[in-house]
Every structure is written in structure tokens, then in C-alpha cells.
Design an enzyme around this catalytic site. Structure first.
Site, PDB file in Angstrom:
ATOM      1  N   ASP A  79      55.046 -18.024  -9.220  1.00 36.16           N
ATOM      2  CA  ASP A  79      54.721 -18.537 -10.392  1.00 36.16           C
ATOM      3  C   ASP A  79      54.954 -17.197 -11.402  1.00 36.16           C
ATOM      4  O   ASP A  79      55.021 -16.060 -11.151  1.00 36.16           O
ATOM      5  CB  ASP A  79      53.269 -18.941 -10.480  1.00 36.16           C
ATOM      6  CG  ASP A  79      52.407 -17.975  -9.358  1.00 36.16           C
ATOM      7  OD1 ASP A  79      52.731 -16.964  -9.209  1.00 36.16           O
ATOM      8  OD2 ASP A  79      51.253 -18.414  -9.109  1.00 36.16           O
ATOM      9  N   ASN A 152      39.204 -20.707  -5.232  1.00 41.79           N
ATOM     10  CA  ASN A 152      39.183 -22.322  -5.355  1.00 41.79           C
ATOM     11  C   ASN A 152      40.054 -22.921  -4.519  1.00 41.79           C
ATOM     12  O   ASN A 152      40.373 -24.256  -4.428  1.00 41.79           O
ATOM     13  CB  ASN A 152      39.268 -22.772  -6.676  1.00 41.79           C
ATOM     14  CG  ASN A 152      40.494 -22.476  -7.489  1.00 41.79           C
ATOM     15  OD1 ASN A 152      41.513 -22.072  -6.624  1.00 41.79           O
ATOM     16  ND2 ASN A 152      40.553 -22.843  -8.641  1.00 41.79           N
ATOM     17  N   HIS A 154      43.253 -22.479  -4.395  1.00 41.95           N
ATOM     18  CA  HIS A 154      44.718 -22.728  -4.985  1.00 41.95           C
ATOM     19  C   HIS A 154      45.547 -22.014  -4.133  1.00 41.95           C
ATOM     20  O   HIS A 154      45.427 -20.894  -3.653  1.00 41.95           O
ATOM     21  CB  HIS A 154      44.687 -22.748  -6.628  1.00 41.95           C
ATOM     22  CG  HIS A 154      44.687 -21.076  -6.916  1.00 41.95           C
ATOM     23  ND1 HIS A 154      44.247 -20.900  -8.254  1.00 41.95           N
ATOM     24  CD2 HIS A 154      45.216 -20.068  -6.485  1.00 41.95           C
ATOM     25  CE1 HIS A 154      44.327 -19.419  -8.702  1.00 41.95           C
ATOM     26  NE2 HIS A 154      44.883 -18.911  -7.571  1.00 41.95           N
ATOM     27  N   GLU A 159      46.175 -25.944  -8.804  1.00 48.81           N
ATOM     28  CA  GLU A 159      44.731 -25.840  -8.804  1.00 48.81           C
ATOM     29  C   GLU A 159      44.333 -27.130  -8.275  1.00 48.81           C
ATOM     30  O   GLU A 159      44.880 -27.967  -7.972  1.00 48.81           O
ATOM     31  CB  GLU A 159      44.231 -25.879 -10.321  1.00 48.81           C
ATOM     32  CG  GLU A 159      44.687 -24.507 -11.087  1.00 48.81           C
ATOM     33  CD  GLU A 159      43.999 -23.345 -10.706  1.00 48.81           C
ATOM     34  OE1 GLU A 159      43.497 -23.018  -9.746  1.00 48.81           O
ATOM     35  OE2 GLU A 159      44.171 -22.413 -11.615  1.00 48.81           O
TER      36      GLU A 159
HETATM   37  C1  F6R Z   1      49.911 -15.389  -7.514  1.00 45.34           C
HETATM   38  C2  F6R Z   1      49.341 -16.667  -6.871  1.00 45.34           C
HETATM   39  C3  F6R Z   1      47.950 -16.970  -6.691  1.00 45.34           C
HETATM   40  C4  F6R Z   1      47.185 -15.766  -5.973  1.00 45.34           C
HETATM   41  C5  F6R Z   1      45.722 -16.060  -5.939  1.00 45.34           C
HETATM   42  C6  F6R Z   1      45.052 -15.033  -5.616  1.00 45.34           C
HETATM   43  O1  F6R Z   1      51.246 -15.450  -7.473  1.00 45.34           O
HETATM   44  O2  F6R Z   1      50.012 -17.495  -6.647  1.00 45.34           O
HETATM   45  O3  F6R Z   1      47.925 -17.985  -6.140  1.00 45.34           O
HETATM   46  O4  F6R Z   1      47.682 -15.580  -4.926  1.00 45.34           O
HETATM   47  O5  F6R Z   1      45.137 -16.389  -7.218  1.00 45.34           O
HETATM   48  O6  F6R Z   1      44.890 -13.837  -6.273  1.00 45.34           O
HETATM   49  P1  F6R Z   1      44.549 -12.286  -5.715  1.00 45.34           P
HETATM   50  O7  F6R Z   1      45.310 -12.191  -4.781  1.00 45.34           O
HETATM   51  O8  F6R Z   1      44.502 -11.589  -6.997  1.00 45.34           O
HETATM   52  O9  F6R Z   1      42.984 -12.648  -5.304  1.00 45.34           O
END
Ligand code: F6R
Length: 257
Positions: A79, A152, A154, A159
Site C-alpha cells: 500500500d 482493528n 486490517h 479495513e
Molecule cells: C502497512 C500495512 C498495515 C500495517 C498495520 C500495522 O503496509 O499494510 O496493514 O501492517 O497497520 O502497522 P504497525 O506495524 O505500524 O502496527
């Protein structure tokens, strides 16, 4: 009880609950390095955020020690924020360069990151997204997808509520994601509201997936992902249907397993 390979067998799901973040990162790096070593050409799916930083640190160290060669590796990031150019310190393009790509011998033109800053990015499902998805397929598909997980549930920026049939497209970030990611910005209002994200279907097409999680704030999401029912309100729960997924978590994130 973990078996001799360190796996807990939860109804045949492969879960590694390791002591701490460092152990989690090392275990993940070992899987990535072995995947690259055992294939002539490897297509990796990359995640950003705080969780994989230790993994990337271990990969850089492995490269410097001559344990891994990235010259035949192709990468696709999950992403990118909409509206941040590649030079912005919080863009995922910048993150990947700083933490991995500029520190190993991956070819510049083997690196793929969704375009979050193009004239197309204001459109919902634009040509860039379709081209990105096509390029993944033309590269032979992702061999190993690295995932983190949101509080959450995701994965990528898919989401709660996202269709399991989704592919790369523009998405709106959930309020809780904006709040969680505000720690990287001066102010919560600076966090982009939209991103380009690979979809759930794009992720599920990967041949193998490792999902990493660290910290107590991920415990609930991990519990629902591994042991809960499969629902798009917990997007990561779809991974239960993937034939080759390994959940690598530290003790805190695995607390409820
Ligand atoms: C980032 C992504 C998100 C993160 C998730 C956890 O490329 O795809 O799904 O993996 O938000 O983020 P952290 O590791 O910062 O807790």
C-alpha cells in the site's frame, strides 16, 4: 506446547509465539532469506509500519554478511498513502528506500509500490491500480507476502467491512487507523485519509504468507484472526482459508491464543 520447530498447532494453523520482538523479527527474516535462497527468482510482497522494521533490519544484516542476495528479487508493496510524494518522510516509498531497498542489492526496476501521488490517485479505481494488479500477475504472482496487522484486524489498508473479493484500489482509512498512524505525523490531521491498497483477493493469491504482530495492543486482533470466525469485519480472519500462512507473533500479541 510448541513442537521442535517452534510452532504451536492451533487446529492445524501454524502459529509461532516467540519471546519478544527481536525473536519475531529473526524468525521472519529466516523465512524470507530461505525463500529467496531456494528460488531462482522470488517475488516478495512487502508491508510497512513499525512491525516489519526489525525484519528489514535482519535482512539488511543478512545481506551485508553475504547470506542473501536480492538481485533476483522482485517486490510489490501492499500500500501507499494518497497525496504523499515519494520524497515525503512518511510515504511508504520513502520508508522502503530508507529501511531496505537502498541498503541491499535489489534492482531499482524490480521495486513496485502503488502510486499514491499521481494525477490518477483522486479516482476510485484508476488505471494505475489495474496496472499494478496486472503487473503482479505478469511477474508470476507473489511467492511470499509479508503482512502486519492493524489493531482493528486490517491487512494492507483493507479495513473492516472490505469485500474479500477486493483487489488493488483506492481506499478510505478507518478512523482508528488514522488515530493509530498519527504517531508518525506531527498532527493527526496530517495523516492522509486515503490510500492505494492491494485487496484481500490480491493478498490471498500469494503462495505463502507470513503475518507478524508484536505488542499487547495487537492481542485482540490476533485472537480474532487466528481463532475467531471468518468475517470481513476482521479482514485478517480470511487468512484461515489460506493453505500456507504462518502467524509469527511475540508473547504479548499472542497472549490470548
Ligand atoms: C502497512 C500495512 C498495515 C500495517 C498495520 C500495522 O503496509 O499494510 O496493514 O501492517 O497497520 O502497522 P504497525 O506495524 O505500524 O502496527
Amino acid at each position: 506446547m510448541a513442537d521442535s520447530n517452534g510452532y504451536y498447532d492451533l487446529d492445524l494453523k501454524r502459529v509461532m509465539v516467540l519471546d519478544n520482538y527481536e525473536e519475531m523479527s529473526k524468525a521472519a527474516a529466516e523465512i524470507v532469506i530461505n525463500t529467496i535462497k531456494n528460488k531462482e527468482r522470488t517475488v516478495l510482497g512487502m508491508a510497512t509500519g513499525s512491525t516489519p522494521l526489525g525484519l528489514y533490519g535482519n535482512l539488511v544484516q543478512g545481506y551485508k554478511q553475504g547470506k542473501v542476495d536480492f538481485s533476483n528479487t522482485v517486490s510489490f508493496n501492499l500500500d501507499e498513502y494518497v497525496g504523499l510524494d515519494s520524497g515525503h518522510s512518511q510515504s511508504y516509498n520513502y520508508y522502503m528506500r530508507e529501511n531496505l531497498f537502498s541498503l541491499v542489492n535489489i534492482e531499482h526496476d524490480h521495486v513496485n509500490i502503488p502510486h499514491g501521488f499521481s494525477e490518477n490517485s483522486d479516482k476510485d479505481c484508476n488505471e494505475d491500480c489495474i496496472n499494478y494488479e496486472t503487473k503482479i500477475q505478469q511477474s508470476g504472482g507473489i511467492d511470499l507476502q509479508i503482512l502486519g496487522i492493524g489493531n482493528n484486524g486490517h491487512i494492507g489498508f483493507n479495513e473492516p467491512g472490505t469485500s474479500f473479493d477486493s483487489i488493488t484500489r483506492k481506499v478510505k482509512l478507518a478512523d482508528e487507523t488514522i488515530k493509530a498512524n498519527a504517531r508518525f505525523f506531527d498532527d493527526e490531521s496530517d495523516v492522509p485519509k486515503y490510500a492505494i491498497s492491494m485487496g484481500i483477493k490480491s493478498i490471498m493469491r500469494a503462495r505463502k504468507i507470513i503475518l507478524l504482530a508484536s505488542g499487547i495492543e495487537k492481542a485482540h486482533a490476533i485472537e480474532k484472526t487466528v481463532k475467531g470466525s471468518i468475517t470481513n469485519m476482521v479482514p485478517a480472519s480470511i487468512l484461515q482459508l489460506h493453505p500456507e500462512v504462518i502467524y509469527i507473533v511475540d508473547k504479548d500479541a499472542g497472549k490470548n491464543l
